[in-house]
Structure formats: structure tokens, C-alpha cells
Design a protein around this motif. Structure first.
Motif, PDB file in Angstrom:
ATOM      1  N   SER A  20      32.376  30.973  35.318  1.00  0.00           N
ATOM      2  CA  SER A  20      31.385  29.995  34.871  1.00  0.00           C
ATOM      3  C   SER A  20      30.062  30.617  34.420  1.00  0.00           C
ATOM      4  CB  SER A  20      31.141  28.954  35.956  1.00  0.00           C
ATOM      5  OG  SER A  20      30.744  29.589  37.142  1.00  0.00           O
ATOM      6  N   VAL A  21      29.828  31.891  34.690  1.00  0.00           N
ATOM      7  CA  VAL A  21      28.598  32.507  34.178  1.00  0.00           C
ATOM      8  C   VAL A  21      28.788  32.986  32.742  1.00  0.00           C
ATOM      9  CG1 VAL A  21      27.829  33.243  36.464  1.00  0.00           C
ATOM     10  CG2 VAL A  21      28.962  34.884  34.987  1.00  0.00           C
ATOM     11  N   HIS A  26      25.610  26.511  44.085  1.00  0.00           N
ATOM     12  CA  HIS A  26      26.846  27.271  44.175  1.00  0.00           C
ATOM     13  C   HIS A  26      27.618  27.209  42.865  1.00  0.00           C
ATOM     14  CE1 HIS A  26      26.491  28.398  48.348  1.00  0.00           C
ATOM     15  NE2 HIS A  26      26.040  27.190  48.590  1.00  0.00           N
ATOM     16  N   SER A  27      27.081  26.509  41.870  1.00  0.00           N
ATOM     17  CA  SER A  27      27.688  26.506  40.547  1.00  0.00           C
ATOM     18  C   SER A  27      26.733  27.242  39.611  1.00  0.00           C
ATOM     19  CB  SER A  27      27.928  25.069  40.081  1.00  0.00           C
ATOM     20  OG  SER A  27      26.722  24.352  40.046  1.00  0.00           O
ATOM     21  N   ALA A  28      27.251  27.631  38.463  1.00  0.00           N
ATOM     22  CA  ALA A  28      26.442  28.407  37.528  1.00  0.00           C
ATOM     23  C   ALA A  28      25.218  27.598  37.092  1.00  0.00           C
ATOM     24  CB  ALA A  28      27.280  28.796  36.324  1.00  0.00           C
ATOM     25  N   GLN A  76      25.401  32.850  38.996  1.00  0.00           N
ATOM     26  CA  GLN A  76      26.158  32.245  40.088  1.00  0.00           C
ATOM     27  C   GLN A  76      26.576  33.320  41.070  1.00  0.00           C
ATOM     28  OE1 GLN A  76      29.691  30.013  39.027  1.00  0.00           O
ATOM     29  NE2 GLN A  76      30.150  29.529  41.138  1.00  0.00           N
ATOM     30  N   ASP A  77      26.368  33.058  42.349  1.00  0.00           N
ATOM     31  CA  ASP A  77      26.859  33.910  43.436  1.00  0.00           C
ATOM     32  C   ASP A  77      26.544  35.397  43.247  1.00  0.00           C
ATOM     33  OD1 ASP A  77      27.892  31.600  44.577  1.00  0.00           O
ATOM     34  OD2 ASP A  77      29.875  31.880  43.704  1.00  0.00           O
ATOM     35  N   LYS A  80      20.235  27.751  47.062  1.00  0.00           N
ATOM     36  CA  LYS A  80      20.602  28.050  45.691  1.00  0.00           C
ATOM     37  C   LYS A  80      21.906  27.353  45.333  1.00  0.00           C
ATOM     38  CE  LYS A  80      18.101  32.282  45.445  1.00  0.00           C
ATOM     39  NZ  LYS A  80      18.059  33.665  45.145  1.00  0.00           N
ATOM     40  N   LYS A 136      23.260  32.648  32.476  1.00  0.00           N
ATOM     41  CA  LYS A 136      23.859  31.881  33.571  1.00  0.00           C
ATOM     42  C   LYS A 136      23.962  32.783  34.782  1.00  0.00           C
ATOM     43  CE  LYS A 136      24.964  27.891  31.693  1.00  0.00           C
ATOM     44  NZ  LYS A 136      24.338  26.654  32.047  1.00  0.00           N
TER      45      LYS A 136
END
Length: 158
Positions: free
Chosen positions: A145-146, A36-38, A77-78, A34, A75
Motif C-alpha cells: 500500500s505504500v 496502520h494503513s498507508a 506505513q509500518d 500512528k 506514502k
């Protein structure tokens, strides 16, 4: 017949090649994993269905409505997701007030971390200029970033 217990030990070059092969396989797994950025899960993807299913369950629980979502923003991410939607009835005849939410993946399941209120004059709601700053304070691990561009200082508007 070969007896595996009587095989010769691997040479140094064979061991090095084996270690390099394992490292290459691990790197390939990370590269194909997956992001690692949004990112925005594509329509029909398992991740998107799970996120929207969790939100749908919450709307059903709170308002006793069966809805489908028109997704305006999503969005991920993580293990964090921010979604902005326009719920409507499955037949599209009824449209409801927009719903925005922060979700967190825990134990393999997406769960609502916060359902954003939308009162225009409420300083704790989505319309407040400080909403996203306060959201980040409540959830320090949340990747900026999300969140929608321009919602928090430091996240450029696109």
C-alpha cells in the motif's frame, strides 16, 4: 493523616473498574497512534521532514547538490515509505531528474533502503514493468500500500 499501609483493599467492583479504565486508556492510545494503513505525512510534519531530509542527504552525498523537493508521491506505513520527487535548487532556477526511493525507519531514523535508478532500458530500473515486483521480492516486509497505485499486481490504480 492517612497511613497508606493501613488502607483497605480495593473491592472487586473497584478492581474491575480499574482494569476497564486501563484498557480504555490503552485502546485510546492505539486509536490516537500512528495509522496502520498507508498515509501521506502532511507538509511540514516531522515525519515528512525526516523522510525528505534523509533523501536530501543521499542526493547531496551522491551528486554534491543542495536540493529541495517537489513531492509527487509519498506514502508511509509500518516504518516503510515510498517517495517520488522532482528535485530542484533552493532558488527554483535549476531542476533535476526525478528521484524515487524506498526508505525504511530503523532505530528511529529514516534510511534509504533503495534509490531507484531511472534508466529507461535497464530491466533493473524504475521504467521496467517488473521493477516493483522485484522490489517487493527484495523487501518482503514492504507493505504494497505504500507503492504507487497500479505499480504491483493486486494494488488497484486510483
Amino acid at each position: 493523616m492517612i497511613n497508606p499501609f493501613q488502607m483497605k483493599p480495593y473491592s472487586a467492583s473497584q478492581r474491575i473498574r480499574g482494569v476497564l479504565l486501563v484498557l480504555l486508556m490503552l485502546f485510546a492510545g492505539i486509536a490516537e497512534g500512528k495509522p496502520h494503513s498507508a498515509f501521506t505525512p502532511p507538509p511540514g510534519s516531522s515525519e515528512r521532514r525526516q523522510i525528505l531530509g534523509s533523501l536530501r542527504h543521499e542526493i547531496s552525498r551522491l551528486h554534491r547538490l543542495e536540493v529541495v523537493f517537489v513531492v509527487d508521491y509519498l506514502k508511509v506505513q509500518d516504518g516503510w515509505a515510498w517517495v517520488e520527487t522532482r528535485p530542484q535548487s533552493p532558488d527554483g532556477q535549476s531542476r533535476y531528474e526525478g528521484v524515487s526511493a524506498l526508505l525504511r525507519k530503523s532505530g528511529g531514523l529514516w534510511r534509504i533502503a533503495e534509490l531507484a535508478c531511472s534508466g529507461p532500458d535497464d530491466p533493473e530500473c524504475l521504467g521496467s514493468p517488473d521493477y516493483f515486483r522485484k522490489l517487493k521480492a527484495r523487501f518482503p516486509a514492504l507493505p504494497l500500500s505504500v507503492l504507487p497505485p497500479g505499480s504491483v499486481a493486486g494494488v488497484p490504480r486510483k
